[in-house]
Design an enzyme around this catalytic site. Structure first.
Site, PDB file in Angstrom:
ATOM      1  N   HIS A 169     -15.809  11.372  -5.303  1.00 31.82           N
ATOM      2  CA  HIS A 169     -15.345  11.063  -3.943  1.00 31.82           C
ATOM      3  C   HIS A 169     -15.599  12.280  -3.052  1.00 31.82           C
ATOM      4  CE1 HIS A 169     -12.559  10.260  -0.636  1.00 31.82           C
ATOM      5  NE2 HIS A 169     -12.542   8.990  -1.021  1.00 31.82           N
ATOM      6  N   CYS A 213     -17.662   7.240   0.732  1.00 36.35           N
ATOM      7  CA  CYS A 213     -16.485   6.930   1.556  1.00 36.35           C
ATOM      8  C   CYS A 213     -16.831   7.160   3.032  1.00 36.35           C
ATOM      9  CB  CYS A 213     -15.306   7.818   1.124  1.00 36.35           C
ATOM     10  SG  CYS A 213     -13.854   7.593   2.160  1.00 36.35           S
ATOM     11  N   HIS A 228     -16.155   3.077  -0.291  1.00 36.64           N
ATOM     12  CA  HIS A 228     -14.891   2.942   0.458  1.00 36.64           C
ATOM     13  C   HIS A 228     -15.261   2.681   1.910  1.00 36.64           C
ATOM     14  CE1 HIS A 228     -12.259   5.666  -2.380  1.00 36.64           C
ATOM     15  NE2 HIS A 228     -12.724   4.594  -2.980  1.00 36.64           N
ATOM     16  N   ASP A 270     -10.918   0.475   2.627  1.00 43.74           N
ATOM     17  CA  ASP A 270     -10.080   1.648   2.391  1.00 43.74           C
ATOM     18  C   ASP A 270      -8.858   1.542   3.311  1.00 43.74           C
ATOM     19  OD1 ASP A 270      -9.333   4.034   1.303  1.00 43.74           O
ATOM     20  OD2 ASP A 270     -11.109   5.144   1.874  1.00 43.74           O
ATOM     21  N   HIS A 271      -8.192   2.613   3.526  1.00 44.03           N
ATOM     22  CA  HIS A 271      -6.895   2.614   4.226  1.00 44.03           C
ATOM     23  C   HIS A 271      -6.771   1.567   5.328  1.00 44.03           C
ATOM     24  CE1 HIS A 271      -7.237   7.186   3.389  1.00 44.03           C
ATOM     25  NE2 HIS A 271      -7.239   6.455   2.291  1.00 44.03           N
ATOM     26  N   TYR A 292      -1.948   2.207   2.485  1.00 48.28           N
ATOM     27  CA  TYR A 292      -2.182   1.232   1.417  1.00 48.28           C
ATOM     28  C   TYR A 292      -1.266   0.010   1.471  1.00 48.28           C
ATOM     29  CZ  TYR A 292      -5.720   4.183  -0.620  1.00 48.28           C
ATOM     30  OH  TYR A 292      -6.887   4.880  -0.821  1.00 48.28           O
TER      31      TYR A 292
END
Ligand code: DNO
Length: 344
Positions: A198, A236, A263, A308-309, A322
């Protein structure tokens, strides 16, 4: 490309039963959270996690993360024992049919934000990183609420770790990453696992300690250590997108063979290296999400993508970044982008 969703296990307020109602959602990204970093993940525990996911008709497709002990990143004397444990965990994961394992090589902090409850104009709550503030604080004495922080460390342990890293250069950290990869990659290759690193989040040094995975140059260096496709990348968009000079589609095209996990997340770059997390849509942030999906299509990407988030919307509370609702909206948006590029 396969859509996936991160699930924090049985204690996650977001349940598998809810996740599987998201359109086109078949894959779960998870981990074992109660084994101390550096210990072996036993086969029974992996199988138990797998069967709890499969019971709901979903597949456990990615492990995020199999964390790397700080002594390995620091290159300390006890690293060989810890690397042997890492290899054992990889072997156990491989024997349980896991094909993608995500890790990072960020010293101490993992992903870092300064505000987990920043209110956007529409009333939703999101995560913010204020670079000026980070530059003025001491992470040991400031009560920072760090989302990626391993809470098992005491303040004194944190201070000692930071001190050690402050004497290290980027090159030292690269050397330790190389040592680690040269040891674990043969095991990953043998068990047909793609290890994916990552990027650093944010992708620059913070608190005076080195960070090295942040750009095209970083990936050039990474694949020089070992060019096997198993020496992989977790791409990401939210982390890499914090640096304007990172041309995300171009990076995808350059390192396609090494990308095995994506991501998808958007951020809006603010002045002087600060940024705020936005909803997934391209027009809400600085990342051209469609161009990213298009590049993935161009490289014939077959791996998993996770929204992702997400922001906290509709009154949801829970683990910062999350929750269920906004990540589910992100998933449906990604579904739409994929359908769009597939038809064009
Ligand atoms: C944050 C995550 C990271 C990621 C690790 C991978 O939301 O993307 O914490 O899981 O860096 O090792």
């Amino acid at each position: 490309m396969e859509l996936s969703f991160r699930w924090y296990g049985e204690n996650d307020p977001v349940k598998l039963q809810d996740i599987k109602q998201i359109p086109n959602m078949n894959h779960i990204v998870s981990a074992i959270y109660d084994v101390p970093v550096g210990n072996v993940w036993e086969k029974e525990r992996i199988e138990a996690l797998k069967s709890s996911v499969e019971k709901e008709g979903l597949a456990l497709s990615v492990i995020e993360s199999l964390p790397v002990h700080e002594s390995i990143k620091l290159g300390e004397n006890n690293r060989d024992h810890l690397i042997a444990n890492y290899k054992e965990s990889l072997k156990n994961l491989g024997e349980s049919g896991i094909k993608t394992v995500c890790y990072n090589f960020m010293p101490v902090f993992d992903w870092t934000r300064t505000d987990l409850h920043h209110r956007l104009q529409d009333g939703s709550e999101t995560l913010l990183y204020d670079h000026e503030y980070v530059q003025t604080i001491d992470p040991v004495t400031t009560n920072l609420n760090l989302p990626g922080w391993d809470e098992s460390y005491t303040k004194a342990e944190m201070a000692a770790l930071i001190e050690k890293y402050r004497t290290m250069t980027d090159d030292d950290l690269w050397e330790n990453l190389g040592y680690f990869l040269n040891e674990v990659l043969p095991v990953a290759i043998k068990h047909d696992i793609n290890l994916t690193i990552h990027p650093d989040d944010p992708p620059w040094s913070i608190f005076g300690i080195p960070r090295i995975i942040r750009s095209k140059e970083s990936y050039d260096k990474l694949v020089t250590i070992n060019n096997a496709k198993n020496n992989g990348i977790c791409f990401c968009t939210g982390s890499l997108g914090c640096l304007e000079e990172n041309d995300l589609p171009e990076m995808i095209r350059a390192f396609g063979d090494h990308i095995h996990f994506v991501h998808m997340r958007n951020i809006k770059r603010l002045d002087n290296h600060s940024f705020v997390e936005t909803g997934h849509l391209s027009k809400d942030g600085s990342v051209d999400m469609k161009a990213v999906i298009k590049a993935l299509k161009d490289i014939n990407y077959k791996g998993t993508i996770r929204p992702d988030h997400g922001r906290m919307i509709w009154g949801e509370t829970g683990k910062a970044g999350y929750g269920l609702f906004d990540r589910a909206l992100g998933a449906t948006y990604i579904n739409g982008l994929i359908e769009g590029v597939n038809q064009s």
